[in-house]
Motif scaffolding. Structure first.
Motif, short mmCIF file in Angstrom:
data_model
loop_
_atom_site.label_atom_id
_atom_site.label_comp_id
_atom_site.label_asym_id
_atom_site.label_seq_id
_atom_site.Cartn_x
_atom_site.Cartn_y
_atom_site.Cartn_z
N LEU A 71 84.14 83.53 94.38
CA LEU A 71 83.44 84.81 94.38
C LEU A 71 82.25 84.84 95.34
O LEU A 71 81.72 85.91 95.63
CB LEU A 71 82.95 85.15 92.97
CG LEU A 71 84.02 85.18 91.88
CD1 LEU A 71 83.39 85.45 90.52
CD2 LEU A 71 85.08 86.23 92.19
N ILE A 72 81.79 83.68 95.80
CA ILE A 72 80.60 83.62 96.65
C ILE A 72 80.94 82.84 97.92
O ILE A 72 81.45 81.72 97.85
CB ILE A 72 79.42 82.94 95.92
CG1 ILE A 72 79.05 83.76 94.68
CG2 ILE A 72 78.22 82.80 96.84
CD1 ILE A 72 77.92 83.17 93.88
N GLY A 73 80.66 83.45 99.05
CA GLY A 73 80.98 82.83 100.33
C GLY A 73 80.11 81.62 100.64
O GLY A 73 79.08 81.37 99.99
N GLN A 74 80.53 80.88 101.63
CA GLN A 74 79.78 79.73 102.12
C GLN A 74 79.77 79.77 103.64
O GLN A 74 80.64 80.38 104.26
CB GLN A 74 80.41 78.41 101.66
CG GLN A 74 80.40 78.20 100.16
CD GLN A 74 80.96 76.83 99.78
OE1 GLN A 74 80.95 75.90 100.59
NE2 GLN A 74 81.45 76.72 98.56
N ALA A 75 78.77 79.12 104.21
CA ALA A 75 78.69 79.05 105.67
C ALA A 75 79.49 77.86 106.17
O ALA A 75 79.30 76.74 105.70
CB ALA A 75 77.23 78.93 106.10
N TRP A 83 85.55 80.20 110.03
CA TRP A 83 84.17 80.60 109.80
C TRP A 83 84.11 81.86 108.96
O TRP A 83 84.95 82.75 109.08
CB TRP A 83 83.47 80.83 111.14
CG TRP A 83 83.43 79.62 112.03
CD1 TRP A 83 83.61 78.31 111.64
CD2 TRP A 83 83.23 79.59 113.44
NE1 TRP A 83 83.53 77.47 112.71
CE2 TRP A 83 83.30 78.23 113.85
CE3 TRP A 83 83.00 80.56 114.41
CZ2 TRP A 83 83.14 77.83 115.16
CZ3 TRP A 83 82.84 80.17 115.72
CH2 TRP A 83 82.90 78.81 116.11
N SER A 84 83.08 81.93 108.13
CA SER A 84 82.86 83.11 107.29
C SER A 84 82.16 84.19 108.11
O SER A 84 81.72 83.95 109.23
CB SER A 84 81.99 82.75 106.09
OG SER A 84 82.56 81.69 105.35
N ARG A 85 82.06 85.38 107.52
CA ARG A 85 81.28 86.41 108.19
C ARG A 85 79.80 86.10 108.04
O ARG A 85 79.41 85.36 107.13
CB ARG A 85 81.62 87.79 107.63
CG ARG A 85 81.12 88.07 106.23
CD ARG A 85 81.53 89.46 105.75
NE ARG A 85 81.05 90.49 106.65
CZ ARG A 85 81.37 91.78 106.54
NH1 ARG A 85 82.18 92.19 105.57
NH2 ARG A 85 80.90 92.67 107.40
N PRO A 147 82.94 86.50 100.14
CA PRO A 147 83.71 85.27 100.39
C PRO A 147 84.92 85.49 101.28
O PRO A 147 85.60 84.52 101.62
CB PRO A 147 84.14 84.85 98.99
CG PRO A 147 84.31 86.14 98.26
CD PRO A 147 83.25 87.07 98.80
N HIS A 148 85.21 86.72 101.66
CA HIS A 148 86.43 87.04 102.41
C HIS A 148 86.12 87.41 103.86
O HIS A 148 85.02 87.85 104.19
CB HIS A 148 87.17 88.22 101.75
CG HIS A 148 87.66 87.93 100.37
ND1 HIS A 148 86.90 88.20 99.24
CD2 HIS A 148 88.83 87.41 99.93
CE1 HIS A 148 87.60 87.84 98.16
NE2 HIS A 148 88.76 87.37 98.56
N ILE A 149 87.13 87.24 104.68
CA ILE A 149 87.14 87.86 106.01
C ILE A 149 88.47 88.60 106.14
O ILE A 149 89.42 88.33 105.40
CB ILE A 149 87.00 86.82 107.15
CG1 ILE A 149 88.09 85.74 107.05
CG2 ILE A 149 85.61 86.22 107.17
CD1 ILE A 149 88.08 84.75 108.21
N SER A 150 88.51 89.52 107.05
CA SER A 150 89.73 90.29 107.25
C SER A 150 90.83 89.40 107.81
O SER A 150 90.58 88.32 108.38
CB SER A 150 89.47 91.46 108.20
OG SER A 150 89.14 90.97 109.50
N LEU A 151 92.06 89.85 107.66
CA LEU A 151 93.19 89.11 108.22
C LEU A 151 93.04 89.00 109.73
O LEU A 151 93.33 87.95 110.32
CB LEU A 151 94.49 89.84 107.86
CG LEU A 151 95.79 89.08 108.12
CD1 LEU A 151 95.85 87.82 107.28
CD2 LEU A 151 96.99 89.97 107.82
N ALA A 152 92.54 90.06 110.36
CA ALA A 152 92.33 90.03 111.82
C ALA A 152 91.31 88.96 112.21
O ALA A 152 91.46 88.28 113.22
CB ALA A 152 91.87 91.40 112.31
N VAL A 195 87.79 82.65 102.55
CA VAL A 195 87.54 81.61 103.55
C VAL A 195 87.51 80.22 102.92
O VAL A 195 88.07 79.26 103.48
CB VAL A 195 86.22 81.89 104.30
CG1 VAL A 195 85.97 80.82 105.36
CG2 VAL A 195 86.27 83.26 104.95
N LEU A 196 86.89 80.08 101.77
CA LEU A 196 86.83 78.77 101.13
C LEU A 196 88.22 78.30 100.73
O LEU A 196 88.59 77.14 100.97
CB LEU A 196 85.91 78.82 99.91
CG LEU A 196 85.79 77.52 99.09
CD1 LEU A 196 85.36 76.36 99.97
CD2 LEU A 196 84.82 77.70 97.93
#
Length: 208
Positions: A71-75, A83-85, A147-152, A195-196
């Protein structure tokens, strides 16, 4: 016709105990019901029906060690990982205690400079890719914790990841497809990847 006049002094005063007892009884009942029984029931049902989500959607590595939450992104900064946003949370990126965006408008020079620097860094890390840079790779989300990035955005990075890990590009793209999540209400245009979770799958792939 005779009329009756009401005099407050003539009202019958109730004993104090008769007023306090039902009030205290109701307070005790609602405290037990809403402050103890209801939270216990909700917690118990959550642990029974959705244990992973109830405990924070934690993700573990192959050794069982908790490495984050879905639920929470990481760098991530490694050239052999996705890479995350960007994150604009105060103190550090993806700071869960300071969720928030940069609050900079599109015409703000500081935002324009930051976006230009991010685009330049992405171009340098992905030579040979001359198409548009996905928007979510150069702008932060409103929460700063996405925590997400687009498919693109994932597919844009796939050639770099494949090159660094010395893996065929179709294999990396297949990994992205396996981690794909549908957008809201099944909207294919909003397809995304966590991303994780994607990088965990990538580690398993790299380890053979």
């Amino acid at each position: 016709m005779a009329t009756t006049t009401y005099h407050p002094a003539a009202a019958v005063a109730l004993p104090r105990a008769a007023v306090l007892r039902p009030a205290l009884t109701l307070l005790l009942f609602l405290t037990l019901l809403l402050g103890l029984l209801y939270p216990l029931a909700v917690t118990g049902l959550a642990q029974l029906l959705l244990p992973a989500q109830a405990n924070g959607s934690l993700l573990r590595d192959t050794n069982g060690k908790v490495i984050g939450s879905a639920l929470i992104g990481q760098a991530f900064h490694g050239r052999g990982e996705f890479w995350s946003r960007p994150s604009a949370t105060a103190g550090s990126a993806y700071n869960g205690a300071a969720s928030g965006g940069s609050n900079l408008g599109p015409s703000n020079p500081a935002l324009q400079q930051a976006v230009a620097a991010r685009i330049a860094a992405l171009r340098a890390a992905h030579p040979g890719q001359h198409g548009p840079v996905p928007l979510d790779l150069v702008t932060a989300s409103g929460s700063g914790l996405d925590p997400h990035i687009s498919l693109a955005a994932a597919l844009y990075q796939a050639p770099r990841v494949a090159r660094e890990l010395k893996r065929p590009l179709p294999q990396v793209e297949a990994l992205i497809a396996a981690q794909r999540e549908q957008g809201w209400f099944g909207n294919a245009e909003q397809a995304r990847v966590n991303v994780l979770q994607l990088n965990l799958a990538l580690r398993r792939l790299a380890a053979g």
